[in-house]
Design an enzyme around this catalytic site. Sequence first.
Site, PDB file in Angstrom:
ATOM      1  N   ASP A  12      13.076  -4.310   1.371  1.00 55.50           N
ATOM      2  CA  ASP A  12      11.593  -4.416   1.439  1.00 55.50           C
ATOM      3  C   ASP A  12      10.996  -3.174   2.198  1.00 55.50           C
ATOM      4  OD1 ASP A  12       8.743  -5.197   1.199  1.00 55.50           O
ATOM      5  OD2 ASP A  12       9.509  -7.157   0.756  1.00 55.50           O
ATOM      6  N   CYS A  14       3.906  -6.005  -2.996  1.00 59.30           N
ATOM      7  CA  CYS A  14       5.361  -6.400  -3.035  1.00 59.30           C
ATOM      8  C   CYS A  14       5.576  -7.409  -4.372  1.00 59.30           C
ATOM      9  CB  CYS A  14       5.450  -7.549  -1.945  1.00 59.30           C
ATOM     10  SG  CYS A  14       5.606  -6.618  -0.422  1.00 59.30           S
ATOM     11  N   ASP A  53      11.506  -1.869  -2.948  1.00 64.50           N
ATOM     12  CA  ASP A  53      10.398  -2.303  -3.877  1.00 64.50           C
ATOM     13  C   ASP A  53       9.328  -1.457  -3.825  1.00 64.50           C
ATOM     14  OD1 ASP A  53       9.903  -3.073  -1.348  1.00 64.50           O
ATOM     15  OD2 ASP A  53       9.020  -5.105  -1.900  1.00 64.50           O
ATOM     16  N   HIS A  54       9.023  -0.665  -2.662  1.00 62.76           N
ATOM     17  CA  HIS A  54       7.870   0.365  -2.443  1.00 62.76           C
ATOM     18  C   HIS A  54       8.186   0.908  -1.200  1.00 62.76           C
ATOM     19  CE1 HIS A  54       6.214  -2.714   0.082  1.00 62.76           C
ATOM     20  NE2 HIS A  54       6.147  -3.649  -1.124  1.00 62.76           N
TER      21      HIS A  54
END
Length: 511
Positions: free
Chosen positions: A13, A53, A318-319
């Site tokens: 994450d 998210c 995720d980013h």
Amino acid sequence: MHDSRNVLFIIIDQLRADCVFGELAEYVDLPNLRAFADDAVSFHRHYSVVNPCGPSRASILTGQYAMNHRSVRNGTPLRHDTPNIATEMRKSGYMPLLFGYTDTSQDPRAYPANDPALKSYEFPMNGFHEMTEMRLEMSYPWQSHLINRGYKFDKYWDVYKPVSPTGGAPKLNDPALYAAEDSDTAFLTNSFLNTMPAYRQESWFAHLTYIRPHPPLVAPAPFNDMYSPEKLPLPNRLESKEAEKALHRFFAPLIRKANAASFVEGFPELEETDENIKTLRSIYLGLASEVDQHIGRVLQYLKDSGQYDNTLIVLTADHGEMLGDRHSWGKMTVYDAAYHTPLIIRAPGKSSQAGQVVQEFTESIDLTPTILDWVGQEIPNSMDGRSLLPFLDGQTPANWKTYAFSELDFGDPISETPWQEDLGTTALDSNLCRMRDERFTLVEFAADLPPLLFDHTKGGELENVADHPDYQSDLARLTRQMLRHQMKNRDQTLAMSMITEDGAVTRSRHK
């Protein structure tokens, strides 16, 4: 040994790509990720198609752009009948094992009004078999573990406050309440390693999702002060917040919404001095190193158990995270640091490609189609992404994408956001599209706001050239390209099907 075909899909994450390769890589020790990259194929131009998210994971796991799945905020439901990696892997006989979270907001049409699934955006996506619940705002198993280990805290969020080893006032980079062996990262890894041995005699699919280095920025010793703040570079930024705000009306609400104080618990009045910013960046890098250590344990388990060479391993984030760049924090923005993510894939039998780097643009929606392709499962027409398997053979697929397309919704239908307050936008037009190609980044807004255009061969993201006379033809061309992209990628769930005298006939969109 059993002839199994396993899939391990790891998402970290909020890990910036440049921590693994790029500007920050020389400041952070990630030996396991880098050793894995040497044994796999790395994709250096990989981008999230949407933030934050929940939406980013919705796109990753459904293979859809946000404009199609429309779960565009943390808390915006995902349609219950949307095909995703779990529902499709079940069709191939896999039990989708979830260690961690998917941040999925459930469809209220599929649940009674008082169902707990409608009280949190962090529930598992349909089709997954939740092995270990590990959610940032819940994490009951980990909380119970801490309590059983004798840790004392009045409320859950106190767990994320740094604690002074001497009992005095805590400093930003003092260690966490818990020891490294009891951290959320260690707990999740232990759960995976304690669970998986019995599955080695069958083909398995496991989705392992690490919360860290997502804030709150607190780390157990020794990761809390593993990196000296004074040795770290300052963020990439203009000379002041006012200069950043002057670049476009979008940025003032952004800078007001997310600041350094919001990234750490217990310091509500934290000033954004250079010293404090570097300290927070050092904790972030320490958390990244902690995740690296535990991923090393997972990879070593696969090797020791003889499963490494029959397991497809997909590792990504995720980013990204601004981390003080452009006087910004988080990922609710338009810049590369918020969308550019690491991607490393190792497929069995592809050792000739070990250590190769792919420079073509890839998107987060390509990961689910890649996994389905590898297990031999048909890719639904609802999925906008394309399989990356040809790249693992050293080949570039025909008509491959020359840019990455991303979206961001910055409004809220229930409570007005800073953007809605400052810009006068609504929940319907508080959104933007972002297109990043070899030379340019174009940002267009649904609201009546001027575009942003960055030329990466000149001033890059430090200069908006959208109004410059010399760039008007580029602006028009890129705007048309963005429109065409959206037109070609509208929801294709049933658009490639026809009802005929012989019944329903469907054609695959990517063949």
